[in-house]
Design an enzyme around this catalytic site. Structure first.
Site, PDB file in Angstrom:
ATOM      1  N   SER A  28       0.840  -1.211   0.000  1.00  0.00           N
ATOM      2  CA  SER A  28       0.000   0.000   0.000  1.00  0.00           C
ATOM      3  C   SER A  28       0.872   1.257   0.000  1.00  0.00           C
ATOM      4  CB  SER A  28      -0.970   0.005   1.191  1.00  0.00           C
ATOM      5  OG  SER A  28      -0.282   0.136   2.408  1.00  0.00           O
ATOM      6  N   ARG A  83      22.399 -17.968   1.859  1.00  0.00           N
ATOM      7  CA  ARG A  83      21.154 -17.756   1.114  1.00  0.00           C
ATOM      8  C   ARG A  83      20.813 -16.254   1.076  1.00  0.00           C
ATOM      9  NH1 ARG A  83      16.229 -20.102   4.027  1.00  0.00           N
ATOM     10  NH2 ARG A  83      17.657 -21.816   4.284  1.00  0.00           N
ATOM     11  N   HIS A 128       9.432   2.594   9.261  1.00  0.00           N
ATOM     12  CA  HIS A 128       9.121   1.646  10.331  1.00  0.00           C
ATOM     13  C   HIS A 128       7.894   2.142  11.082  1.00  0.00           C
ATOM     14  CE1 HIS A 128       9.845  -1.480  13.273  1.00  0.00           C
ATOM     15  NE2 HIS A 128       9.552  -0.579  14.198  1.00  0.00           N
ATOM     16  N   GLU A 161      23.861  -0.626   9.775  1.00  0.00           N
ATOM     17  CA  GLU A 161      24.114  -2.068   9.904  1.00  0.00           C
ATOM     18  C   GLU A 161      23.279  -2.714  11.007  1.00  0.00           C
ATOM     19  OE1 GLU A 161      26.276   0.326   9.559  1.00  0.00           O
ATOM     20  OE2 GLU A 161      27.878  -0.215   8.161  1.00  0.00           O
ATOM     21  N   GLU A 193       1.856   7.198   7.092  1.00  0.00           N
ATOM     22  CA  GLU A 193       3.037   6.778   6.320  1.00  0.00           C
ATOM     23  C   GLU A 193       2.902   7.192   4.852  1.00  0.00           C
ATOM     24  OE1 GLU A 193       4.568   2.727   8.607  1.00  0.00           O
ATOM     25  OE2 GLU A 193       3.420   2.516   6.775  1.00  0.00           O
TER      26      GLU A 193
END
Ligand code: GAR
Length: 211
Positions: A28, A83, A128, A161, A193
């Site tokens: 969204s 991975r 976030h 990081e 947001e």
């Protein structure tokens, strides 16, 4: 940590910043950004959408706007770190190939390895759904409700990081209501947001932030 950010160039409407948006789910936030960029010419333009699965629902938004869109699955490698590294290598190659100048994480639910972050640091931004440093991680709404928070919101930050620990660019508050479920709070936060992220991208592209 907290150092080594290299911000993108200051762009203009005539020469907009080339953005890639990374998603994992419904997208969204991606849809809101594409609508914003479509309304009028901006100093940033989404030219690539990458999802971490071909099944991510948000891919349809990229397709609807005719944007190059890839669903890049995790490769079948047993070792988990290998991975992740290999997956990020595929993403990195797609970003470089498309001449991406800013990577926008919008509901991208994987933690990126320091190896990837260092290559994009300062040109990698995340949203976030909490007022960081409160409630980092994958369960921000659940944590806010469990904590009895009366105010929550969202944070846009440069990625470093660590997990949700990079330099904060902007925050916006929303109230938490007594009867809120996780879904209620998530939807209220998503609304803010969807306006805050485009505004912050305008500022990044205009060269208004310094590190
Ligand atoms: C957004 O609320 C975003 O802040 C959150 O996921 C949602 C994605 O929604 N991101 C994180 O939790 C990152 N840790 P969307 O797929 O509908 O845009």
């Amino acid at each position: 940590m907290g150092e080594g950010y290299l911000l993108p160039r200051a762009a203009s409407i005539d020469n907009p910043l080339r953005i890639a948006v990374l998603i994992s789910g419904g997208g969204s936030g991606l849809a809101a950004l594409l609508k914003y960029q479509q309304e009028q010419t901006r100093n940033h333009n989404t030219v690539l959408v990458i999802a971490d699965s071909p099944d991510a629902k948000g891919i349809e938004h990229g397709n609807r706007y005719g944007i190059e869109t890839h669903g890049i699955s995790l490769p079948e490698i047993t070792d988990k770190l290998q991975r992740r590294i290999f997956h990020e290598e595929l993403i990195h190659k797609a970003l470089v190939k498309a001449d991406i100048e800013l990577v926008v994480l919008s509901g991208y639910m994987r933690i990126l390895t320091p190896n990837f972050v260092r290559r994009w640091k300062g040109r990698l931004v995340n949203i976030h759904p909490s007022l960081l440093p409160k409630y980092p991680g994958a369960h921000a709404h659940r944590d806010a409700l469990a904590d009895g928070a009366t105010i929550s919101g969202c944070t846009i930050h440069l990625v470093d990081e660590g997990v949700d620990s990079g330099m904060i660019l902007a925050q916006r508050e929303v109230p938490v209501l007594a009867e809120d479920t996780e879904f209620d709070l998530q939807e209220r936060i998503k609304k803010v947001e969807h306006s805050l992220y485009p505004e912050v991208l305008d500022k990044i592209a205009a060269g208004e932030y310094s590190v």
